[in-house]
Design an enzyme around this catalytic site. Structure first.
Site, mmCIF file in Angstrom:
data_model
loop_
_atom_site.group_PDB
_atom_site.id
_atom_site.type_symbol
_atom_site.label_atom_id
_atom_site.label_comp_id
_atom_site.label_asym_id
_atom_site.label_seq_id
_atom_site.Cartn_x
_atom_site.Cartn_y
_atom_site.Cartn_z
ATOM 1 N N CYS A 1 38.003 34.049 42.882
ATOM 2 C CA CYS A 1 36.583 34.092 43.221
ATOM 3 C C CYS A 1 36.211 32.860 44.056
ATOM 4 O O CYS A 1 36.574 32.774 45.214
ATOM 5 C CB CYS A 1 35.741 34.218 41.957
ATOM 6 S SG CYS A 1 34.049 34.776 42.252
ATOM 7 N N HIS B 1 38.398 39.001 39.621
ATOM 8 C CA HIS B 1 38.857 38.200 38.475
ATOM 9 C C HIS B 1 39.997 38.933 37.765
ATOM 10 O O HIS B 1 39.761 39.701 36.824
ATOM 11 C CB HIS B 1 37.706 37.954 37.496
ATOM 12 C CG HIS B 1 36.672 37.008 38.000
ATOM 13 N ND1 HIS B 1 36.666 35.667 37.658
ATOM 14 C CD2 HIS B 1 35.621 37.195 38.827
ATOM 15 C CE1 HIS B 1 35.635 35.079 38.250
ATOM 16 N NE2 HIS B 1 34.989 35.980 38.974
ATOM 17 N N GLU C 1 42.063 37.945 35.662
ATOM 18 C CA GLU C 1 42.267 37.533 34.267
ATOM 19 C C GLU C 1 41.631 38.494 33.273
ATOM 20 O O GLU C 1 42.031 38.552 32.099
ATOM 21 C CB GLU C 1 41.733 36.112 34.044
ATOM 22 C CG GLU C 1 40.220 35.940 34.114
ATOM 23 C CD GLU C 1 39.712 35.627 35.508
ATOM 24 O OE1 GLU C 1 38.597 35.055 35.618
ATOM 25 O OE2 GLU C 1 40.403 35.949 36.490
#
Length: 588
Positions: free
Chosen positions: A412, A544, A546
């Site tokens: 990001c 993102h 993750e």
């Protein structure tokens, strides 16, 4: 499953202090039930008045976790998704704000027919209806309605803001019936004094408060720094009115991945099976087999975590590093990637602002320590964030990784600072910056997305799962990041941003060697993935990754970072099984 079946509900409450691990115990319990072949979902109740977690500071409440549907929710839902391998929705996170908004909207429509709207019964009924509705929604893994729904009550018993939820659960146990409701109470057994004596009084007091509110625990999960001393289980059983076999020691262990094993070894599956009559449920044989496989893989994963593996140091350059929970999904993604390539990750926390100009720095010692950590790292990760503080430090971290061939992953804002550095240092645009931090910037290489609402904060970003298409050109077809994604044409990842790389600057950046190998699949105008040429591993992603990591299925961008940082990326991309290769070496 036969239609009309009753979902079983396991409510997890907390006592004594907050932050003692209710989420991990709830997730671990759900995982163990999945090993039986049961379909499991989960709900997190947060008693704050915010509609969602989107406007909360990471330093106040930890990471904001984003779901596929764009819901900005509590970080515990990330634990549930990772442990249970399910995809949850915004409705799986209940807040006081959501409940009150729903009730007030009904009152404005006249749904209550002139009645006085009160906490009891209207708020408590709304809570129960919400829990029951979500508890019967088909899950993402098998598309079946859940056998079991885990409900975590945020906060601690006795908190004034939790009172309506406690009362709702007191009523709910009678709505669904005794055999369909189980309460796990998580409490603290502190170790005090010079001889390290375990004290049960805090747990006794917490259970007494809970019983006074009309709820009796069926299971006590007692957090402590060490296993129970002789007699502690029996003492808790006597004073808390539960059987000794219903008292569990959840002591500190080698990793959080060992908590399910710890509970399983003490017999929690037998207790839950008996209490909720789980043996009466009809489960397809193939799903039971999946459960067996899941447990085998989980134990192997936990065993690998406990082994003495070679370390790989990753520097996380962020602005919320004083609270590790601010980046909990990033940490988990690194752990998952590392263990899947038989390495142990060591995280070196670097506060971004500490990397900035030494002559202007308030604390020269912190400046030198920050650079020492950055220079010693095997890989560098710059995660997302908001606001100008520390952004120049992040730009410097990206520059260091680029110039010194250090594996780099920018997420990001981490991707955006990589673009700013490249524009300044390589493209010769010294005034390059982001419009987020300077609206009158002469050379904005990062700009505000035109469709985003500027008037409100909550839920107005580009949120949730969006498709990214890999480009059809020579570099993109053979790029490292595409290979890590299995040479896919399109990937779906979760987003949370208001700013994007300026599309007007893309040709100039690509001409100098920064390739935007992935763009949004809808318009092709939004840059999603960048990769540098002639670098061991330099990747930036606007999304993102993750949020989608799983212990047994790590996120590809993180996997690439760990492989590159440990010198295994070329071997992996050539098609060799790095994990198996390393297992063989470890057994020799």
């Amino acid at each position: 499953m036969p239609s009309g079946k009753q979902t079983k509900y396991i409510v997890v409450s907390g006592g004594v202090i907050s932050g003692i691990g209710k989420g991990i115990i709830a997730s671990s319990t759900g995982l163990l039930l999945k090993t039986l072949g049961l379909t499991v979902t989960s709900i997190k109740i947060d008693p704050y008045l915010n509609i969602d977690a989107g406007t909360l500071s990471p330093l106040d409440h930890g990471e904001v976790f984003v779901l596929n549907d764009g819901g900005e929710v509590d970080l515990d839902l990330g634990n549930y998704e990772r442990y249970l391998n399910v995809t949850l929705t915004r409705d799986n996170n209940i807040t006081t704000g959501k409940i009150y908004r729903e009730v007030i909207e009904k009152e404005r429509r006249g749904d209550y027919l002139g009645k006085t709207v009160q906490v009891v019964p209207h708020i408590t009924n709304a809570i129960q209806d919400w829990v029951e509705r979500v508890g019967n929604m088909p899950t993402s893994d098998h598309g079946r309605s859940p056998d079991v729904c885990i409900v975590e009550l945020g906060g601690t018993v006795g908190d004034i803001e939790s009172a309506p939820f406690i009362e709702a659960m007191r009523q709910f146990q009678f709505r669904v019936g005794h055999d369909n409701f189980c309460l796990i109470h998580v409490s603290l057994v502190p170790v005090v004094g010079a001889v390290g004596e375990q004290k049960t009084k805090p747990t006794q007091a917490s259970v007494r408060d809970l019983r006074g509110l009309g709820l009796s625990p069926d299971i006590l999960a007692c957090r402590s720094s060490m296993p129970f001393e002789d007699g502690i289980r029996e003492k808790l059983s006597m004073f808390c009115q539960v059987s000794p076999k219903q008292v569990f020691s959840v002591h500190d262990c080698e990793s959080l991945y060992h908590v399910p094993i710890l509970l399983q070894q003490q017999g929690i599956i037998d207790v839950l099976t008996d209490r909720l009559k789980l043996a009466q449920l009809s489960i397809a044989p193939e799903i039971c087999a999946e459960g067996d496989s899941l447990w085998t893989q989980w134990r192997e994963f936990a065993r690998r975590r406990a082994r003495d593996l070679d370390e790989v140091t990753i520097a996380i350059v962020g602005k919320y590093t004083y609270l590790a929970d601010s980046y909990i999904s990033v940490v988990k993604a690194l752990e998952h990637a590392a263990l899947n390539v038989n390495r142990k990750v060591k995280i070196s926390w670097v506060e971004a602002s500490d990397l900035e100009d030494a002559t202007m720095h308030k604390d020269p010692l912190k400046y030198h320590e920050a650079w020492q950590h950055l220079c010693a790292a095997n890989g560098i990760l710059v995660p997302g964030g908001f606001g100008e503080r520390g952004v120049e430090g992040k730009i410097l971290a990206s520059k260091w990784a680029r110039e010194h061939s250090i594996p780099y992953l920018g997420i990001c804002l981490g991707m955006q600072v990589a673009v700013i550095d490249f524009a300044r240092s390589v493209c010769g645009i010294p005034g390059a910056f982001s419009a987020e931090f300077r609206e009158d910037c002469e050379e904005p290489v990062v700009v505000f997305m035109p469709e985003i609402d500027r008037t409100t904060m909550g839920g107005t970003m580009r949120l949730g799962s969006r498709p990214t298409a890999f480009q059809d050109n020579e570099f993109a077809r053979t790029s490292m990041i595409r290979k890590l994604y299995g040479s896919a044409d399109e990937v779906h990842e979760r987003h949370r941003h208001r700013y994007e790389v300026n599309p007007e600057k893309v040709k100039e950046l690509e001409a100098k060697g920064m390739h935007f190998v992935g763009r949004d699949a809808e318009t092709g105008e939004r840059m999603e993935i960048l990769e540098l040429e002639n670098h061991p591993y330099f990747v930036g992603v606007q999304y993102h990754p993750e949020y989608l990591t799983r212990p047994l299925n790590p996120s590809p961008p993180f996997l690439g970072l760990l492989l590159a940082a440990s010198g295994q990326l070329d071997v992996y991309l050539s098609g060799q099984d790095v994990s198996r290769d390393m297992e063989t070496k470890l057994k020799m």
